[in-house]
Design a protein around this motif. Structure first.
Motif, PDB file in Angstrom:
ATOM      1  N   GLU A 123     -56.462  69.125 -52.778  1.00 14.75           N
ATOM      2  CA  GLU A 123     -56.895  70.485 -53.076  1.00 14.75           C
ATOM      3  C   GLU A 123     -55.648  71.322 -53.332  1.00 14.75           C
ATOM      4  O   GLU A 123     -54.531  70.907 -52.997  1.00 14.75           O
ATOM      5  CB  GLU A 123     -57.698  71.083 -51.914  1.00 14.75           C
ATOM      6  N   THR A 124     -55.828  72.498 -53.922  1.00  9.75           N
ATOM      7  CA  THR A 124     -54.686  73.368 -54.190  1.00  9.75           C
ATOM      8  C   THR A 124     -54.955  74.779 -53.691  1.00  9.75           C
ATOM      9  O   THR A 124     -56.096  75.238 -53.668  1.00  9.75           O
ATOM     10  CB  THR A 124     -54.360  73.432 -55.699  1.00  9.75           C
TER      11      THR A 124
ATOM     12  N   ILE B 140     -46.354  75.396 -61.536  1.00  6.86           N
ATOM     13  CA  ILE B 140     -46.186  74.196 -62.361  1.00  6.86           C
ATOM     14  C   ILE B 140     -45.814  73.007 -61.480  1.00  6.86           C
ATOM     15  O   ILE B 140     -46.385  71.912 -61.604  1.00  6.86           O
ATOM     16  CB  ILE B 140     -45.102  74.420 -63.433  1.00  6.86           C
ATOM     17  N   LEU B 141     -44.862  73.220 -60.581  1.00  2.00           N
ATOM     18  CA  LEU B 141     -44.446  72.139 -59.692  1.00  2.00           C
ATOM     19  C   LEU B 141     -45.585  71.720 -58.762  1.00  2.00           C
ATOM     20  O   LEU B 141     -45.772  70.530 -58.491  1.00  2.00           O
ATOM     21  CB  LEU B 141     -43.231  72.587 -58.866  1.00  2.00           C
ATOM     22  N   GLY B 142     -46.345  72.690 -58.281  1.00  2.00           N
ATOM     23  CA  GLY B 142     -47.502  72.371 -57.462  1.00  2.00           C
ATOM     24  C   GLY B 142     -48.500  71.517 -58.214  1.00  2.00           C
ATOM     25  O   GLY B 142     -49.088  70.574 -57.661  1.00  2.00           O
ATOM     26  N   GLU B 143     -48.711  71.835 -59.480  1.00  5.02           N
ATOM     27  CA  GLU B 143     -49.603  71.043 -60.325  1.00  5.02           C
ATOM     28  C   GLU B 143     -49.079  69.618 -60.498  1.00  5.02           C
ATOM     29  O   GLU B 143     -49.851  68.651 -60.465  1.00  5.02           O
ATOM     30  CB  GLU B 143     -49.757  71.700 -61.694  1.00  5.02           C
ATOM     31  N   ILE B 144     -47.782  69.492 -60.700  1.00  4.51           N
ATOM     32  CA  ILE B 144     -47.193  68.156 -60.847  1.00  4.51           C
ATOM     33  C   ILE B 144     -47.435  67.331 -59.588  1.00  4.51           C
ATOM     34  O   ILE B 144     -47.869  66.174 -59.661  1.00  4.51           O
ATOM     35  CB  ILE B 144     -45.689  68.275 -61.158  1.00  4.51           C
ATOM     36  N   TYR B 145     -47.170  67.921 -58.421  1.00 10.55           N
ATOM     37  CA  TYR B 145     -47.425  67.210 -57.171  1.00 10.55           C
ATOM     38  C   TYR B 145     -48.903  66.843 -57.037  1.00 10.55           C
ATOM     39  O   TYR B 145     -49.253  65.692 -56.730  1.00 10.55           O
ATOM     40  CB  TYR B 145     -47.022  68.081 -55.973  1.00 10.55           C
ATOM     41  N   ALA B 146     -49.772  67.817 -57.256  1.00 12.58           N
ATOM     42  CA  ALA B 146     -51.206  67.609 -57.044  1.00 12.58           C
ATOM     43  C   ALA B 146     -51.764  66.540 -57.978  1.00 12.58           C
ATOM     44  O   ALA B 146     -52.512  65.645 -57.555  1.00 12.58           O
ATOM     45  CB  ALA B 146     -51.955  68.928 -57.228  1.00 12.58           C
ATOM     46  N   GLN B 147     -51.434  66.610 -59.248  1.00 16.09           N
ATOM     47  CA  GLN B 147     -51.977  65.650 -60.210  1.00 16.09           C
ATOM     48  C   GLN B 147     -51.457  64.236 -59.961  1.00 16.09           C
ATOM     49  O   GLN B 147     -52.199  63.260 -60.081  1.00 16.09           O
ATOM     50  CB  GLN B 147     -51.659  66.096 -61.632  1.00 16.09           C
ATOM     51  N   ALA B 148     -50.173  64.112 -59.619  1.00 15.29           N
ATOM     52  CA  ALA B 148     -49.622  62.792 -59.342  1.00 15.29           C
ATOM     53  C   ALA B 148     -50.249  62.183 -58.098  1.00 15.29           C
ATOM     54  O   ALA B 148     -50.563  60.982 -58.067  1.00 15.29           O
ATOM     55  CB  ALA B 148     -48.107  62.880 -59.171  1.00 15.29           C
TER      56      ALA B 148
ATOM     57  N   ILE C 182     -53.382  69.412 -49.193  1.00 12.24           N
ATOM     58  CA  ILE C 182     -53.569  70.754 -49.753  1.00 12.24           C
ATOM     59  C   ILE C 182     -52.211  71.241 -50.242  1.00 12.24           C
ATOM     60  O   ILE C 182     -51.317  71.542 -49.461  1.00 12.24           O
ATOM     61  CB  ILE C 182     -54.141  71.728 -48.712  1.00 12.24           C
ATOM     62  N   VAL C 183     -52.061  71.307 -51.565  1.00 11.74           N
ATOM     63  CA  VAL C 183     -50.786  71.665 -52.176  1.00 11.74           C
ATOM     64  C   VAL C 183     -50.734  73.170 -52.410  1.00 11.74           C
ATOM     65  O   VAL C 183     -51.637  73.736 -53.020  1.00 11.74           O
ATOM     66  CB  VAL C 183     -50.590  70.933 -53.519  1.00 11.74           C
ATOM     67  N   GLY C 184     -49.700  73.808 -51.931  1.00  7.30           N
ATOM     68  CA  GLY C 184     -49.519  75.234 -52.135  1.00  7.30           C
ATOM     69  C   GLY C 184     -48.406  75.524 -53.124  1.00  7.30           C
ATOM     70  O   GLY C 184     -47.738  74.610 -53.617  1.00  7.30           O
TER      71      GLY C 184
END
Length: 312
Positions: free
Chosen positions: A76-77, A59-67, A48-50
């Motif tokens: 999940e985010t 943006i950084l959370g999205e980078i972590y989550a998508q990778a 679960i990325v916050g």
């Protein structure tokens, strides 16, 4: 509210307004029990990325989550949580278990009087500091988002300014920054004690390096300003960040912070690969896409960056 990866990305593709609406759902206290009917969907294997409540962090959370999702992790985010007084408890209670952090500010959270300044020294101290809360950090990125002493290119060229110490040769001058800058260790007191620059008129601006501060610098109301190193204005206005060769300002590198319960070699490989590629210039460009005229979603900007770097 925990947002599923597929639902959130689809919403971002449909309309920017939908993303904003979804982001608004994340404003509830992340440390409170989750009362959603599907709250049990996340398992111990789910990452679960916050994120903090500002665009760069999302943006950084999205980078972590998508990778991570591309690497086969269940993701999940839960973005736009708030300050560390909320994110650290959220990491501890499992509301989230991974967040992009800033190494210097994170160390300051645990030790307000910390003396480390370089990336290497801050990272070395950080591991032990976060371990007290059963947290782990991985490798930090070259990318930094931190305070900087900034001048216009014209002022730099006219006065041969390269480093903060060079400001001693242009005294007196006027400096614009947030009101607290007059008391902060890396603000006026540090400018005097570390670099010997003392003849400074201070003008406070409430926007923390935002449009008002930038405008004052560009129109020469102030000759020096405190502006963050990932501000798109640095490129748009051709501004110059003065080198901090005496390490007055502590490192603020992007670094993954996670719950020890999800620590694994596979997870480290994915996140360390991101850190190895992420630069300050990348953050400026990513912020410009999301916050500038394009108004790209954080998800779109993250996907494009990961693709460009060969990480998707």
């Amino acid at each position: 509210m925990k947002t599923s990866r597929m639902g959130r990305v689809m919403a971002g593709m449909i309309a920017a307004g939908a993303v904003i609406a979804l982001a608004g759902c994340t404003q509830a206290d992340p440390t409170a029990p989750d009362t959603d009917t599907d709250a049990g969907a996340a398992t111990s294997d789910t990452i679960i990325v916050g994120s903090f409540a500002f665009p760069e962090s999302e943006i950084l959370g999205e980078i972590y989550a998508q990778a991570l999702e591309a690497a086969g992790f269940e993701v999940e985010t839960q973005f736009n949580i708030g300050p560390r007084q909320q994110t650290i408890p959220a990491l501890q209670d499992g509301s989230i278990n991974l967040i992009p952090e800033y190494n210097g500010n994170l160390l300051a959270y645990y030790d307000v009087d910390f003396e480390q300044r370089t990336t290497e020294d801050v990272d070395a101290a950080l591991g032990d500091a976060v371990a007290a809360d059963d947290l782990v950090v991985y490798e930090s990125a070259e990318a930094e988002d931190k305070d900087a002493y900034v001048v216009t290119s014209e002022f730099a060229e006219a006065n041969d300014l390269v480093t903060i110490g060079d400001l001693v040769n242009v005294q007196p001058f006027t400096l614009g920054a947030n009101p607290q800058f007059s008391e902060l260790g890396y603000g006026l007191p540090g400018l005097a004690s570390v670099y010997g620059v003392t003849d400074v008129e201070f003008i406070p601006y409430e926007d923390f390096g935002g449009p008002d501060t930038v405008r004052a610098l560009v129109d020469d109301t102030v000759q020096v300003a405190d502006i963050y190193t990932t501000s798109p204005a640095l490129v748009a206005e051709n501004l110059v960040v003065l080198e901090d060769d005496m390490n007055l300002i502590a490192a603020q590198n992007i670094i993954p912070l996670l719950s020890a319960s999800i620590d694994s070699e596979e997870l480290a490989d994915v996140l360390n690969a991101i850190s190895a590629e992420l630069t300050t210039d990348d953050l400026i460009a990513l912020r410009d896409r999301v916050e500038g005229d394009e108004q790209a979603s954080a998800a779109t900007a993250a996907t494009d960056w990961l693709t460009e770097k060969g990480l998707l």
